[in-house]
Design an enzyme around this catalytic site. Structure first.
Site, PDB file in Angstrom:
ATOM      1  N   GLU A  42       0.835  -1.201   0.000  1.00 52.45           N
ATOM      2  CA  GLU A  42       0.000   0.000   0.000  1.00 52.45           C
ATOM      3  C   GLU A  42       0.871   1.253   0.000  1.00 52.45           C
ATOM      4  O   GLU A  42       1.783   1.395   0.817  1.00 52.45           O
ATOM      5  CB  GLU A  42      -0.894   0.021   1.243  1.00 52.45           C
ATOM      6  CG  GLU A  42      -1.753   1.271   1.338  1.00 52.45           C
ATOM      7  CD  GLU A  42      -2.388   1.451   2.715  1.00 52.45           C
ATOM      8  OE1 GLU A  42      -3.415   2.138   2.797  1.00 52.45           O
ATOM      9  OE2 GLU A  42      -1.851   0.920   3.694  1.00 52.45           O
ATOM     10  N   GLN A  86      -1.617  -0.811  -5.385  1.00 50.32           N
ATOM     11  CA  GLN A  86      -2.560  -0.551  -4.289  1.00 50.32           C
ATOM     12  C   GLN A  86      -2.223   0.767  -3.604  1.00 50.32           C
ATOM     13  O   GLN A  86      -1.067   1.009  -3.251  1.00 50.32           O
ATOM     14  CB  GLN A  86      -2.550  -1.658  -3.239  1.00 50.32           C
ATOM     15  CG  GLN A  86      -3.678  -1.445  -2.229  1.00 50.32           C
ATOM     16  CD  GLN A  86      -3.633  -2.358  -1.033  1.00 50.32           C
ATOM     17  OE1 GLN A  86      -2.724  -2.293  -0.219  1.00 50.32           O
ATOM     18  NE2 GLN A  86      -4.628  -3.231  -0.909  1.00 50.32           N
ATOM     19  N   CYS A 115      -7.005  -2.230   5.803  1.00 52.48           N
ATOM     20  CA  CYS A 115      -5.889  -2.091   6.741  1.00 52.48           C
ATOM     21  C   CYS A 115      -6.396  -1.589   8.090  1.00 52.48           C
ATOM     22  O   CYS A 115      -6.987  -0.505   8.165  1.00 52.48           O
ATOM     23  CB  CYS A 115      -4.834  -1.139   6.184  1.00 52.48           C
ATOM     24  SG  CYS A 115      -3.440  -0.890   7.310  1.00 52.48           S
ATOM     25  N   LYS A 154      -9.906  -3.908  -1.707  1.00 53.52           N
ATOM     26  CA  LYS A 154      -9.687  -5.005  -0.748  1.00 53.52           C
ATOM     27  C   LYS A 154     -10.302  -4.595   0.583  1.00 53.52           C
ATOM     28  O   LYS A 154      -9.986  -3.532   1.113  1.00 53.52           O
ATOM     29  CB  LYS A 154      -8.194  -5.285  -0.595  1.00 53.52           C
ATOM     30  CG  LYS A 154      -7.856  -6.470   0.301  1.00 53.52           C
ATOM     31  CD  LYS A 154      -6.364  -6.787   0.226  1.00 53.52           C
ATOM     32  CE  LYS A 154      -6.004  -8.010   1.068  1.00 53.52           C
ATOM     33  NZ  LYS A 154      -6.027  -7.707   2.508  1.00 53.52           N
TER      34      LYS A 154
END
Length: 502
Positions: A42, A86, A115, A154
């Protein structure tokens, strides 16, 4: 010529996005062992928007470089049709700006909505987005409409199956290509409960909720990518299919099992860990991966062997060369770096030759650099040149600066009285390059450039007089604002022109 084909998310084995792990060496190694798609770690939108895209001719990569010269994201042709970028974002327009920045170099764009780390949720990113479906819809819709590459996201599952399925159905309507679901619960609180209750995130040791992923898979038509099976299911290659069947998912995304041994993607079974680590190091050296990141990834692979002699040596290593020596790869390091140095020298020579051919013959050149230690504080050659132009009633100096992509160094040409001047030496910053050009001009004109060794400096005396006047004005309580024509004598003028690349 490479033909771009749309990325398919059905029947795929995917390397999950992992902070500090999903850098270029790990992504390439996973592809070598059989992964179909690889996600990068990320990367935060604000950080990416500060980067500039640079073609690295020595490594044959595309680098996104921060203002401090740190490479934030590096990719190469080998993974261009397999890598998904991402990002962490909580703003639709920023997300779109980043997507457009990297779109031509990646196969897809993903938004992290799972996350649970505080640095992410405090900025309303990651799992915090799950409590704001309107923002999710805004970000994903903006991306789908704004770029040509497939968009994914995600997520983690919500406290109830019904809420999770309803959210995923809403996400599906944005037009995304696929959704990855980490089968553990996320902390999602309504504004009413946020001051009353704190629930603990489910961690990797908690069982993965295959039933929830299965309910999602059966409720939507877009591909669902199952994630989170490393603890309960995936111990070897055959287990990937077992996890896929248990979740009825279209594809499987692997994180920790791949971090421990990326040859989990290999149909023929695991490779010996020693070979895997050496293959990883080869990519790390080949693509100039920072040694701290290389060491981190190797430590994740060693795991229980960190207390061995080799593990302790790895932990103590302070450079890529030392890491190579720990794994008996010193010769490989020397050979590879020698090749790169030769390639860099060749490219620099070629670039210099091209510069010489393109050089304006009317430009006056000298090999000089600006060293601020040779000048009084706050007094520079550019200031002296500006002062001289005013005395001689010439237009103020005009600086044109270019940056060389090969090494990201700068060169500036200054025009004074319709003549051009530049240094033949390239500098690490635009400001230094402009000062060097000013020195060339001053020396050609035979005008003092303000060095300490030149003795008394009238600009210093002028500054001191103004400082004293300011103090007197302050004592009398007068307005300290100076007329702009006075300030101009002492404020160094800088070029407003953008810095082009040559």
């Amino acid at each position: 010529m490479t033909v771009n084909t749309p990325l398919c998310f059905r029947g795929k084995k995917i390397l999950a996005p992992m902070v500090r792990v999903g850098t270029l060496p790990m992504r390439l190694l996973a592809l070598d062992y059989g992964a179909d798609i690889v996600y990068c770690e990320e990367l935060i939108d604000i950080k990416m928007l500060q980067c500039k895209r640079v073609i690295n001719e020595v490594l044959e990569t595309v680098d996104f470089v921060a203002p401090n010269e740190r490479v934030v994201f590096r990719t190469c042709e080998r993974e261009r049709q397999h890598v998904v970028f991402q990002m962490g974002s909580a703003d639709a327009e920023r997300a779109l700006a980043v997507a457009k920045l990297v779109e031509s170099d990646v196969a897809g764009i993903d938004i992290n909505m799972g996350c649970p780390k505080e640095y992410s949720t405090k900025a309303s990113m990651g799992a915090a987005l799950l409590s704001d479906p309107d923002k999710i819809e805004s970000i994903l819709t903006t991306l789908v409409k704004g770029i040509c590459k497939p968009v994914t996201c995600k997520i983690r599952i919500l406290p109830s199956v019904e809420d999770t399925v309803n959210l995923v159905k809403r996400i599906e309507k944005t037009g995304i290509a696929a959704i990855a679901v980490h089968g553990r619960k996320s902390l999602v609180l309504s504004s009413f409960f946020c001051l009353l209750e704190r629930k603990k995130e489910e961690r990797p040791q908690h069982p993965v909720h295959c039933d929830v992923i299965k309910a999602i898979s059966e409720a939507v038509s877009i591909p669902v990518i199952a994630n989170g099976g490393s603890h309960d299911f995936i111990k070897e290659y055959a287990d990937i299919e077992t996890f896929q069947k248990a979740t009825a998912a279209s594809s499987v995304m692997i994180a920790r099992a791949a971090m421990w041994n990326p040859s989990i993607f290999r149909k023929d079974g695991f490779c010996p860990l020693k070979d895997v680590m050496q293959d990883y190091i080869k990519y790390a050296v080949r693509y100039d991966n920072h040694y701290t990141n290389t060491k981190y990834c190797l430590c994740q692979m060693l795991r229980e062997q960190l207390e061995t002699t080799q593990g302790k040596k790895l932990h103590a290593a302070q450079s890529t060369q030392e890491i190579c020596e720990v794994f008996e790869m010193g010769d490989f390091y020397e050979e590879t770096t020698t090749i790169f140095e030769a390639k860099k020298t060749s490219l620099e020579t070629k670039t210099q030759d091209e510069d010489d051919q393109m050089e304006d013959p009317d430009v006056i050149k000298m090999a000089v650099r600006f060293d601020k230690r040779e000048y009084p504080p706050q007094i520079t050659p550019k200031m002296h040149l500006l002062e001289w132009c005013r005395k001689e009633k010439h237009p103020q100096p005009v600086y044109e600066t270019v940056q060389r992509p090969l090494d990201r160094l700068f060169c500036s040409v200054v025009t004074v009285a319709e003549r051009k001047y530049r240094s033949t030496l390239w500098d690490k910053s635009k400001k230094l390059a402009e000062q060097a050009a000013a020195i060339v001009c001053l020396r050609t004109l035979g005008v003092p450039e303000g060095k300490l060794c030149e003795g008394e400096n009238h600009l210093i005396n002028k500054r001191k007089r103004q400082d004293r006047e300011c103090l007197i004005d302050k004592d009398h309580g007068e307005d300290l604002a100076e007329p702009s024509h006075k300030k101009a004598n002492f404020i160094e003028e800088t070029s407003d022109m953008n810095v082009p690349k040559i």
